[in-house]
Design a protein around this motif. Structure first.
Motif, mmCIF file in Angstrom:
data_model
loop_
_atom_site.group_PDB
_atom_site.id
_atom_site.type_symbol
_atom_site.label_atom_id
_atom_site.label_comp_id
_atom_site.label_asym_id
_atom_site.label_seq_id
_atom_site.Cartn_x
_atom_site.Cartn_y
_atom_site.Cartn_z
ATOM 1 N N ASN A 82 -0.708 2.095 7.038
ATOM 2 C CA ASN A 82 -1.890 1.912 5.861
ATOM 3 C C ASN A 82 -1.802 1.770 5.070
ATOM 4 O O ASN A 82 -1.243 2.280 4.074
ATOM 5 C CB ASN A 82 -3.164 3.967 6.274
ATOM 6 N N LEU A 83 -2.276 0.247 4.351
ATOM 7 C CA LEU A 83 -2.421 0.005 2.761
ATOM 8 C C LEU A 83 -4.437 -0.959 2.770
ATOM 9 O O LEU A 83 -4.283 -0.934 1.340
ATOM 10 C CB LEU A 83 -1.627 -0.751 2.770
ATOM 11 N N SER A 84 -4.887 0.461 3.096
ATOM 12 C CA SER A 84 -6.212 0.103 3.156
ATOM 13 C C SER A 84 -6.647 0.683 1.785
ATOM 14 O O SER A 84 -6.151 1.801 1.028
ATOM 15 C CB SER A 84 -7.095 1.291 4.114
ATOM 16 N N ASN A 85 -7.637 0.250 1.396
ATOM 17 C CA ASN A 85 -8.259 0.672 -0.273
ATOM 18 C C ASN A 85 -7.304 0.528 -1.464
ATOM 19 O O ASN A 85 -7.458 1.683 -1.753
ATOM 20 C CB ASN A 85 -9.507 2.356 0.563
ATOM 21 N N ASN A 86 -6.804 -0.480 -1.133
ATOM 22 C CA ASN A 86 -6.142 -0.849 -2.470
ATOM 23 C C ASN A 86 -6.445 -1.812 -2.982
ATOM 24 O O ASN A 86 -7.867 -2.906 -2.640
ATOM 25 C CB ASN A 86 -4.610 -0.875 -2.055
ATOM 26 N N ARG A 87 -5.760 -2.774 -4.534
ATOM 27 C CA ARG A 87 -6.444 -3.733 -5.107
ATOM 28 C C ARG A 87 -5.397 -5.146 -4.103
ATOM 29 O O ARG A 87 -5.489 -6.044 -4.938
ATOM 30 C CB ARG A 87 -6.670 -3.629 -6.317
ATOM 31 N N TYR A 121 -3.459 -4.726 12.845
ATOM 32 C CA TYR A 121 -3.285 -4.371 12.602
ATOM 33 C C TYR A 121 -4.362 -4.308 11.499
ATOM 34 O O TYR A 121 -4.643 -3.434 9.786
ATOM 35 C CB TYR A 121 -2.679 -5.136 11.584
ATOM 36 N N LYS A 122 -6.049 -4.090 12.153
ATOM 37 C CA LYS A 122 -7.483 -4.388 10.808
ATOM 38 C C LYS A 122 -7.334 -3.315 10.199
ATOM 39 O O LYS A 122 -7.734 -3.075 8.823
ATOM 40 C CB LYS A 122 -8.383 -4.870 12.214
ATOM 41 N N ASN A 123 -7.892 -2.034 10.454
ATOM 42 C CA ASN A 123 -7.487 -0.551 9.987
ATOM 43 C C ASN A 123 -6.462 -0.684 9.057
ATOM 44 O O ASN A 123 -6.724 0.534 7.800
ATOM 45 C CB ASN A 123 -7.206 0.627 10.946
ATOM 46 N N SER A 124 -5.303 -1.648 8.736
ATOM 47 C CA SER A 124 -4.053 -0.867 7.697
ATOM 48 C C SER A 124 -4.132 -1.538 6.875
ATOM 49 O O SER A 124 -3.860 -1.583 5.937
ATOM 50 C CB SER A 124 -2.759 -1.208 8.275
#
Length: 995
Positions: free
Chosen positions: A574-579, A593-596
């Motif tokens: 999970n690499l979500s919610n970053n920049r 892998y969408k949610n990742s």
């Protein structure tokens, strides 16, 4: 010349030596000749001596100069029992303890009429006990512990005239305990522990043994109530009835055992309260009635005794703990966990006694932790999890340098942790999880040289993580989630080379990830979610080959996603919610892998849920337009080719009558393929194996990834292969067992089950593909030369860790039931995975013993001897099978081979070792420079294949032994003097995988 002829003849033909030893020496010489003596222990037994009185192990009477004692304990001797020794007319003492004396005891043993002491413990004797043994009218001591005697105890044993010690521990007696043993009125010690007796009651006649001092009936398959008659044993000092099925109340008559020093009743089904009158037991030092169903309050009179050890855990005791317990001057062990005790602990607990082990976990205690627990400076373990303790951790515990294990989690403790507490030098486990503790981690943590597990999640800790934590080189787990830690991760943290888990999610950490993250080569879990970390994800993270849990979500990380992440096999990613920005690596450009990668506006890729990277460069004009045209033309061409290919395949498979719309897919990991892609590849050309339960196919997916697919036989249509024994017909529950087991476990040494597909008349299991196939196929084929010793050792250790995970870290535990070399698969680097869980079973969660099965599961040569006739499922069966795998790795031989005759591999190894030595056992293909290490692993295999299940180590112990190979020599087990603890104490208050 003739004068010199006699002299010449005497030089050429010297006279033959004459025998000068007496008749007793000749008897002993005959005994020596019948033995195998690899260590030359009997080299001093020389026929040229006048008498054998100076020979090793032989003692003679000082006046008559005749042999009266022979002691050859632990001398590695092998051979049949020396019945000829009975010709020594004055022999009173004979000890052959801890050798390899085999065969049976002959009935003519009664000829040793003067024998008073006979010790044959820890040998290989078999068969029934001779009924003539009681004819040894002078016999006082008889120890046959640790042999393989079977059948019944002869009824003549009630006729012993002078016998004081009778020990038959660890044999195979299968009758009930006979009441006529109560007729041996001279007995002082009776030990029948650890025999597979038929279920029976404790004979009340044992109460007639009024001279008895020690009565051990541990694990003898006893049921019913404890007879009142045992209260008549006034001289009894040690009573052990543990690990049986005894029920009913503890009889009040036991309070009349005024000489008793220790009473062990643990692991039964006893009910009611502790009997009144316990204050009469003034000499009692140890009371262990744990793991029963006792209730009521712990009586105050019990606490007024001079107890050294009190174990009453896993019962139903209620009320508060008597204050008088703190006044016991000798109390060093107090275990009361898993009861219903309330109130506060005595605040002077430990002040008056050398308290070493305290475990009051899983009760309802409240109040503060007594500050005097370590008053004597000897406390090693404090376990108080799952209570309602409040207040601060006493400052005195910060000076308790003897502590090794501290578990204070799941309470209401508050305030700052004492500065010295962080740096206790011998603590290896510190658990403070789920309290209200605050303040920072002190810099004194640098002194915690032995700390392996630091579990402090769900508190109110603040401040930065100190640089000094990098000096805790033994740290394997650092769990500090759900706190208020701030600042950057210290650069020194990358020096923690043993780190397996780093979990600091839900904190306020900031700054960049430290350089050198690639040095965490043993890291399995990395969770830094929901912090304020920034900067780039280090490229070195792709080198963490054992990492399977990675969560950086909810931070401020920027830059590109390292391409090396594609090489990792992650269960959680999970690499979500970053920049993050830039183009998504090709492997991750899939819907699964969408949610990742959600909420990373700068990411782009050729997937619907991200912006198209090509759209950003449309301003390049004509060149870009031409590229698009060519790409479009290429796509049309590819689509046309694919369309034609699919049409051709559909035409080719028109006769298969597979209705794909009726298939159901159940996935256990994120998938990059569908069931239809699998079904299209189930051609006979792709078959790589056929076994008892079905065919196995190699399937190359369109993504380039390779998987293995097992297609199970339809119902009861195929019998087992030759290497399977009585596994019966392949039932549908093999599929359910495989899915239920592999679908819920995750371990690097357990084969990964991607998904399963089911239809009305067919079932498929999709696994990760193992390029090197099974260990059995590789080891016993022409390619066996690829497996040098370091590779075989690595395979053994990997497989052991996988089985250890099943036995010890799964809840409930799982028994594989078909461990064999063909079910150990090898990846491209010869890393081992345990596979084929079609007959695996969950161990009974009640812990009341193994579950009997209706049919044997397993394979020839691997089935534990007791499993074959009891049909009982437990971990010891797996350990035996794994021991056979170790012997395969060492010898390079099959578990069953016509060359062995009626023997299997285990018996062949034991026989060959005895007759020819270790060089005839080790695989000649192995380099001789590894001989010492191979011999150590061979010993582990023999230990695992012990005929007595109780003698086999746990899988966790097997892993430890394998890890120690080559670095530590294991001393031989010496004969126990006095009584040691009769059971391995495992702290059942531990939860999860914390050791």
């Amino acid at each position: 010349m003739l004068l010199f002829l006699p002299l010449l003849l005497s030089l050429l033909f010297p006279p033959l030596p004459t025998l000068s030893v007496n008749q007793e020496g000749l008897y002993l010489q005959h005994f020596k000749n019948s033995l195998d003596d690899p260590d030359s222990t009997l080299s001093s037994w020389n026929v040229h001596n006048d008498t054998p009185c100076s020979w090793f192990g032989v003692k003679c009477d000082a006046t008559s100069n005749v042999v009266h004692s022979i002691d050859l304990s632990s001398k590695n001797l092998a051979g049949p029992f020396p019945i000829g020794l009975c010709r020594l007319p004055n022999l009173t003492f004979l000890s052959l303890y801890n050798n390899s004396i085999n065969s049976t005891l002959p009935p003519s043993l009664y000829e040793c009429q003067h024998l008073e002491h006979l010790d044959l413990a820890q040998n290989l004797l078999t068969g029934a006990l001779p009924s003539t043994l009681p004819d040894l009218s002078n016999l006082k001591y008889l120890d046959l512990t640790g042999n393989n005697f079977s059948g019944e105890i002869p009824d003549t044993f009630g006729r012993f005239q002078k016998l004081e010690v009778l020990s038959l521990v660890f044999n195979l007696f299968d009758s009930t305990i006979p009441p006529f043993l109560g007729n041996i009125s001279t007995l002082k010690m009776l030990n029948l522990s650890y025999n597979p007796f038929h279920p029976g009651r404790i004979p009340p006649e044992l109460g007639n043994l009024t001279n008895l001092e020690v009565l051990w009936l541990t694990e003898c398959n006893l049921f019913g109530e404890i007879p009142d008659s045992l209260g008549r044993l006034k001289k009894l000092t040690d009573l052990d009835l543990a690990i049986n099925n005894l029920n009913g109340p503890i009889p009040a008559s036991l309070s009349e055992l005024t000489s008793v020093v220790q009473i062990e009743l643990y692991n039964n089904s006893l009910t009611g309260e502790l009997p009144p009158g316990m204050s009469n037991l003034t000499r009692l030092r140890l009371l262990d009635a744990s793991m029963n169903q006792l209730s009521g309050q712990i009586p105050d009179e019990l606490c007024r005794l001079q107890l050294e050890s009190l174990n009453l855990y896993e019962n139903n005791f209620g009320g508060s703990l008597p204050e008088s317990i703190a006044n016991s001057p000798n109390l060093y062990e107090l275990r009361l966990f898993r009861n219903k005790l309330t109130g506060v602990l005595p605040q002077n607990l430990g002040k008056n006694s050398p308290l070493k082990w305290l475990d009051v976990s899983s009760n309802q205690f409240s109040g503060s932790i007594p500050p005097t627990l370590c008053e004597k400076g000897q406390t090693e373990e404090i376990l108080m999890i799952h209570n309602y303790f409040s207040g601060e951790i006493p400052a005195s515990l910060g000076e308790c340098h003897s502590l090794t294990r501290v578990r204070l989690g799941h309470n209401r403790l508050n305030g700052e942790v004492p500065v010295g507490f962080w740096g206790l030098p011998h603590v290896y486990l510190m658990e403070l999880v789920e309290n209200e503790l605050s303040g920072p981690i002190a810099k004194t943590i640098a002194g915690a040289a032995n700390l392996s597990l630091l579990i402090i999640a769900k508190n109110n800790f603040t401040g930065s993580i100190p640089e000094e934590i990098g000096g805790v080189e033994s740290l394997m787990e650092f769990s500090g989630a759900d706190n208020g830690f701030s600042g950057p991760l210290p650069q020194s943290i990358v020096r923690l080379g043993q780190l397996g888990t780093l979990d600091l999610h839900n904190n306020e950490l900031s700054g960049e990830l430290p350089n050198g993250i690639q040095y965490w080569t043993k890291l399995n879990e990395l969770n830094l979610a929901n912090n304020q970390l920034s900067g780039k994800i280090p490229d070195g993270i792709g080198n963490l080959t054992v990492l399977n849990y990675l969560d950086f979500s909810g931070n401020r990380l920027s830059g590109r996603i390292p391409v090396g992440l594609q090489n990792m096999r992650l269960n959680v990613f999970n690499l979500s919610n970053n920049r993050l920005s830039g183009e998504l690596p090709p492997l991750f450009a899939k819907e699964i892998y969408k949610n990742s990668f959600l909420e990373n506006p700068g990411l782009c890729g050729d997937v619907e849920w991200l912006c198209d990277c090509r759209a950003k460069v449309k301003s390049q004009g004509y060149i870009w337009l031409l590229r698009c045209i060519f790409i479009l033309a290429g796509l049309v061409f590819v689509v046309g080719v694919v369309w034609f290919y699919l049409k051709y395949k559909n035409f080719k498979k028109a006769n298969r009558a597979i209705d794909k719309s009726k298939w159901t897919l159940m996935s256990f990991h994120k998938l990059g393929f569908s069931e239809y892609e699998i079904l299209d590849c189930l051609d006979e050309d792709n078959v790589i194996g056929t076994g008892a339960s079905g065919k196995v196919y190699k399937v190359v997916l369109t993504s380039g990834e390779v998987v293995a697919v097992k297609k199970l036989w339809r119902g009861k249509v195929k019998e087992c292969e030759n290497d399977d024994v009585e596994k019966g017909w392949v039932q549908d529950d093999g599929f359910e067992a495989e899915v239920d087991t592999l679908g819920r476990i995750r371990h690097k040494n357990i084969v990964k089950l991607w998904c399963c597909c089911t239809a009305r008349d067919c079932k498929l299991l999709v696994y990760e593909y193992m390029p090197n196939g099974s260990l059995g196929d590789l080891l016993h084929s022409s390619k066996g030369g690829l497996l040098d010793w370091p590779t075989r050792y690595k395979i053994a250790l990997d497989a052991a860790e996988g089985l250890s995970y099943l036995h010890h870290d799964c809840a409930p535990a799982i028994v594989h039931r078909d461990v064999k070399s063909n079910n150990i698969l090898l990846d491209g680097d010869f890393g081992a995975r345990v596979a084929d869980f079609g007959v695996a079973k969950v161990v009974d969660a009640t812990g009341k013993g193994p579950k009997s099965m209706s049919v044997i599961a397993g394979s020839c040569g691997y089935i534990a001897p007791e499993y074959a006739y009891t049909l009982r499922v437990n971990e010891k069966s797996d350990i035996y099978s794994f021991g056979v795998v170790i012997l395969e790795l060492v010898t390079g031989r099959l578990p069953v081979d016509p060359e062995f005759g009626e023997k299997d591999l285990v018996k062949w190894v034991c026989t060959t070792l005895d007759q020819k030595g270790v060089d005839h056992v080790i695989d000649p293909k192995l380099d001789s420079c590894y001989k010492e290490e191979v011999c150590k692993v061979l010993n582990i295999g023999l230990l695992c294949t012990s005929p007595l299940p109780i003698n086999r180590p746990s899988m966790r112990r097997v892993v430890k032994l394998l890890q120690e190979v080559g670095t530590e020599k294991h001393p031989q087990t010496a004969k126990k003097e006095g009584k040691l603890s009769p059971y391995y104490y495992e702290d059942t208050s531990d939860h999860g995988s914390v050791a």
